[in-house]
Each structure stands twice: as C-alpha cells, then as structure tokens.
Write a protein that holds these residues in place. Structure first.
Motif, PDB file in Angstrom:
ATOM      1  N   PRO A 115       0.806  -1.227   0.000  1.00 39.89           N
ATOM      2  CA  PRO A 115       0.000   0.000   0.000  1.00 39.89           C
ATOM      3  C   PRO A 115       0.837   1.275   0.000  1.00 39.89           C
ATOM      4  CG  PRO A 115      -0.900  -1.583   1.556  1.00 39.89           C
ATOM      5  CD  PRO A 115       0.409  -2.146   1.087  1.00 39.89           C
ATOM      6  N   ARG A 116       2.042   1.219   0.577  1.00 37.57           N
ATOM      7  CA  ARG A 116       2.890   2.411   0.600  1.00 37.57           C
ATOM      8  C   ARG A 116       3.294   2.834  -0.809  1.00 37.57           C
ATOM      9  NH1 ARG A 116       7.030   0.122   5.007  1.00 37.57           N
ATOM     10  NH2 ARG A 116       6.586  -1.704   3.690  1.00 37.57           N
ATOM     11  N   ASP A 117       3.354   1.862  -1.729  1.00 39.97           N
ATOM     12  CA  ASP A 117       3.670   2.202  -3.116  1.00 39.97           C
ATOM     13  C   ASP A 117       2.541   3.004  -3.758  1.00 39.97           C
ATOM     14  OD1 ASP A 117       6.069   0.820  -2.921  1.00 39.97           O
ATOM     15  OD2 ASP A 117       5.173  -1.069  -3.592  1.00 39.97           O
ATOM     16  N   ILE A 118       1.300   2.746  -3.342  1.00 42.03           N
ATOM     17  CA  ILE A 118       0.160   3.515  -3.848  1.00 42.03           C
ATOM     18  C   ILE A 118       0.278   4.962  -3.395  1.00 42.03           C
ATOM     19  CG2 ILE A 118      -2.352   3.772  -3.774  1.00 42.03           C
ATOM     20  CD1 ILE A 118      -2.544   0.752  -3.351  1.00 42.03           C
ATOM     21  N   VAL A 119       0.626   5.160  -2.117  1.00 42.69           N
ATOM     22  CA  VAL A 119       0.794   6.505  -1.573  1.00 42.69           C
ATOM     23  C   VAL A 119       1.910   7.238  -2.320  1.00 42.69           C
ATOM     24  CG1 VAL A 119       1.375   7.838   0.487  1.00 42.69           C
ATOM     25  CG2 VAL A 119      -0.083   5.803   0.684  1.00 42.69           C
ATOM     26  N   HIS A 120       3.008   6.547  -2.583  1.00 40.17           N
ATOM     27  CA  HIS A 120       4.128   7.139  -3.313  1.00 40.17           C
ATOM     28  C   HIS A 120       3.699   7.521  -4.737  1.00 40.17           C
ATOM     29  CE1 HIS A 120       8.216   7.913  -4.640  1.00 40.17           C
ATOM     30  NE2 HIS A 120       8.016   7.097  -5.655  1.00 40.17           N
ATOM     31  N   PHE A 121       2.936   6.651  -5.378  1.00 38.97           N
ATOM     32  CA  PHE A 121       2.452   6.918  -6.740  1.00 38.97           C
ATOM     33  C   PHE A 121       1.569   8.163  -6.756  1.00 38.97           C
ATOM     34  CE2 PHE A 121      -0.498   6.549 -10.262  1.00 38.97           C
ATOM     35  CZ  PHE A 121       0.272   6.071 -11.306  1.00 38.97           C
ATOM     36  N   GLY A 122       0.655   8.255  -5.787  1.00 40.09           N
ATOM     37  CA  GLY A 122      -0.232   9.412  -5.712  1.00 40.09           C
ATOM     38  C   GLY A 122       0.525  10.705  -5.483  1.00 40.09           C
ATOM     39  N   ALA A 123       1.561  10.646  -4.645  1.00 44.49           N
ATOM     40  CA  ALA A 123       2.363  11.839  -4.381  1.00 44.49           C
ATOM     41  C   ALA A 123       3.127  12.270  -5.630  1.00 44.49           C
ATOM     42  CB  ALA A 123       3.335  11.562  -3.238  1.00 44.49           C
ATOM     43  N   GLN A 124       3.540  11.295  -6.447  1.00 44.01           N
ATOM     44  CA  GLN A 124       4.321  11.600  -7.642  1.00 44.01           C
ATOM     45  C   GLN A 124       3.467  12.116  -8.787  1.00 44.01           C
ATOM     46  OE1 GLN A 124       6.743   8.322  -8.983  1.00 44.01           O
ATOM     47  NE2 GLN A 124       7.643   9.490 -10.672  1.00 44.01           N
ATOM     48  N   TYR A 125       2.284  11.493  -8.999  1.00 43.69           N
ATOM     49  CA  TYR A 125       1.482  11.820 -10.174  1.00 43.69           C
ATOM     50  C   TYR A 125       0.198  12.577  -9.860  1.00 43.69           C
ATOM     51  CZ  TYR A 125       4.619   8.610 -12.564  1.00 43.69           C
ATOM     52  OH  TYR A 125       5.717   7.997 -13.075  1.00 43.69           O
ATOM     53  N   GLY A 126      -0.165  12.664  -8.598  1.00 45.24           N
ATOM     54  CA  GLY A 126      -1.369  13.385  -8.217  1.00 45.24           C
ATOM     55  C   GLY A 126      -2.590  12.482  -8.117  1.00 45.24           C
ATOM     56  N   TYR A 127      -3.585  12.952  -7.374  1.00 43.41           N
ATOM     57  CA  TYR A 127      -4.848  12.240  -7.194  1.00 43.41           C
ATOM     58  C   TYR A 127      -5.920  12.900  -8.062  1.00 43.41           C
ATOM     59  CZ  TYR A 127      -2.700   9.907  -3.185  1.00 43.41           C
ATOM     60  OH  TYR A 127      -1.880   9.145  -2.375  1.00 43.41           O
ATOM     61  N   PRO A 128      -6.991  12.145  -8.369  1.00 47.85           N
ATOM     62  CA  PRO A 128      -7.333  10.778  -7.963  1.00 47.85           C
ATOM     63  C   PRO A 128      -6.484   9.730  -8.694  1.00 47.85           C
ATOM     64  CG  PRO A 128      -9.278  12.015  -8.714  1.00 47.85           C
ATOM     65  CD  PRO A 128      -8.081  12.773  -9.141  1.00 47.85           C
ATOM     66  N   VAL A 129      -6.448   8.530  -8.095  1.00 48.67           N
ATOM     67  CA  VAL A 129      -5.846   7.370  -8.738  1.00 48.67           C
ATOM     68  C   VAL A 129      -6.832   6.222  -8.683  1.00 48.67           C
ATOM     69  CG1 VAL A 129      -3.497   8.083  -8.133  1.00 48.67           C
ATOM     70  CG2 VAL A 129      -4.734   6.487  -6.644  1.00 48.67           C
ATOM     71  N   ILE A 130      -6.646   5.274  -9.568  1.00 45.45           N
ATOM     72  CA  ILE A 130      -7.462   4.060  -9.587  1.00 45.45           C
ATOM     73  C   ILE A 130      -6.602   2.895  -9.118  1.00 45.45           C
ATOM     74  CG2 ILE A 130      -8.574   2.360 -11.113  1.00 45.45           C
ATOM     75  CD1 ILE A 130     -10.358   4.692 -10.598  1.00 45.45           C
ATOM     76  N   VAL A 131      -7.119   2.111  -8.187  1.00 46.28           N
ATOM     77  CA  VAL A 131      -6.447   0.909  -7.685  1.00 46.28           C
ATOM     78  C   VAL A 131      -7.304  -0.285  -8.070  1.00 46.28           C
ATOM     79  CG1 VAL A 131      -5.566  -0.281  -5.647  1.00 46.28           C
ATOM     80  CG2 VAL A 131      -5.492   2.221  -5.761  1.00 46.28           C
ATOM     81  N   LYS A 132      -6.698  -1.297  -8.714  1.00 46.01           N
ATOM     82  CA  LYS A 132      -7.476  -2.442  -9.174  1.00 46.01           C
ATOM     83  C   LYS A 132      -6.567  -3.648  -9.326  1.00 46.01           C
ATOM     84  CE  LYS A 132      -7.127  -0.966 -14.035  1.00 46.01           C
ATOM     85  NZ  LYS A 132      -7.892  -0.479 -15.205  1.00 46.01           N
ATOM     86  N   PRO A 133      -7.147  -4.845  -9.446  1.00 42.91           N
ATOM     87  CA  PRO A 133      -6.310  -6.030  -9.665  1.00 42.91           C
ATOM     88  C   PRO A 133      -5.534  -5.911 -10.973  1.00 42.91           C
ATOM     89  CG  PRO A 133      -8.544  -6.674  -9.051  1.00 42.91           C
ATOM     90  CD  PRO A 133      -8.577  -5.198  -9.328  1.00 42.91           C
TER      91      PRO A 133
END
Length: 232
Positions: free
Chosen positions: A14-32
């Motif tokens: 999950p920390r990678d999701i937080v890092h991704f959001g900080a780098q590219y901005g929100y919203p983001v989509i999380v999915k399988p």
C-alpha cells in the motif's frame, strides 16, 4: 508503442500507492493487475484508504501473484468506438456515449451514436485504430473505450468482440447494420468490408439515435438483505 502516456505501476505494498499518488497526483485508480468484471476497483482521492483499496484489489485478483495495479485517474467524456477489421484494415462503425451519475462509478445509460463533431470523430478513429493495430488485432469487431481528456483520447480498454449490453441491436436499429451477421460472414471466409462500407454510406447522417437507460435507486448505503428470492 508510443501511443499512451498514462502513468501506471504494479505495486506490492500500500505504501507504493501513496508514493504513486504523491508523484502523479490524485485521484488514482487501484485495481487487480489481473481481474474481471470491474471487481476490486477503487478510486482514491487522497492517500487515505490506500491499505483497504490494496487489500480489496488483491481479494478480487484472478492471480494474486501478478500484484495490484495503480493508475492515474482519467477525466473526460467516455466514448466507445465500435470498429470492424479485415486483414488489418479498419472501419469505424459507430461511436457510442456512456453516462455515469456521480459519485457512482457505475454506468447508467448509453447512446448510439454519440453526439460528436467531425474533428472529434476523426481523432477518436485515428487513436483507436492505432491502438488496435499496435496490439495486432487484424480481423473482426472491437469495442474500444476512450476518455476524451484535455490531452486527447486515452484508452480505457480494448474489447476484441462485439460490444456488450444492447449496443449491437442499437447499431442495427440506427444504422441498419447487423454486426453479428457481418462477423459470421467473415468467419466463413467472405470479404465483408465492401459490404459494410456500402451499408454505412447508405445510412450515414440519417438523424436516428438509440438510447438505453437503467433505473437505479437514488440512495446511498449498504445492502443488508434481499427478500423474496425464493418466491421470484
């Protein structure tokens, strides 16, 4: 293939999701990373909820070992390009428009054909045909979903089949084209693009439109029970 520039990453924490959001901005989509039926998809507007979104995606993954996919969320009108190909040559049959009611991420209706101007139609057709060509799709129908972002069309998915729902019937009603019949003729060895082009030219600009819309409850909450199934 140089066609798309949408940031995405396969993550295993999950920390990678937080890092991704900080780098590219929100919203983001999380999915399988490997899934079906839009199960396990979550839109995150902030870093809050990254843990539950990650676990939800893993729970619905077809292959947990393939990880969880996080992508930049695309905004803009959602269009679906229905195309038909033969020997690597493509024809745009119709563009449909999907509708959603915020904040739900669920489709509630669609229209065939979508209201587009000639420039927008040409832009969608060129982008979709380039995508289908890049993945090596050479024959048969395809339904490609694109978001019309500020930077132009961006692909959501390419379905290498007839579009779902009522779209083939709606195309037949508005354009007089039976895509199932054309696909069957191709599968038994007939050349079908000349026939398809003639049919399109005969009905183009006829002013007909078909719309499907679903009823949905105008409430938010948690489903706790369904009664009467045995009787039904």
């Amino acid at each position: 293939a140089g066609l798309e520039d949408v940031p995405s990453a396969v993550v295993d924490d999950p920390r990678d999701i937080v890092h991704f959001g900080a780098q590219y901005g929100y919203p983001v989509i999380v999915k399988p990373a490997s899934g079906t039926g839009s199960l396990g998809v979550t839109r995150l507007d902030t870093s809050d909820g990254a843990g539950p979104a990650y676990e939800r995606a893993r729970r619905h993954a077809l292959a947990v070992a393939e990880g969880v996919l996080v992508e930049q969320y695309l905004t803009g009108r959602l269009l679906i390009a229905n195309t038909f190909a033969e020997n690597g040559e493509y024809v745009l049959v119709a563009i449909s428009n999907d509708f959603f009611v915020p904040p739900r991420m669920t489709e509630v209706g669609f229209m065939v054909p979508a209201v587009t101007d000639p420039i927008e139609e040409k832009t969608v057709a060129e982008h979709v045909i380039a995508c289908l060509s890049a993945i090596g799709m050479r024959d048969g129908p395809a339904a490609t979903e694109v978001r019309m972002t500020r930077d132009g069309p961006r692909t959501i998915e390419c379905q290498l089949r007839l579009d779902g729902m009522n779209t083939p019937r709606m195309v037949a009603r508005t354009l007089g084209i039976d895509l199932g019949d054309i696909w069957a003729r191709q599968l038994v060895g007939q050349a079908v693009l000349p026939r398809l082009r003639r049919q399109l030219e005969a009905r183009r600009g006829n002013g007909l439109t078909s719309v499907s819309w679903w009823a949905y409850p105008d409430v938010d909450g948690h489903l706790v029970a369904i009664d009467g199934l045995d009787h039904a």
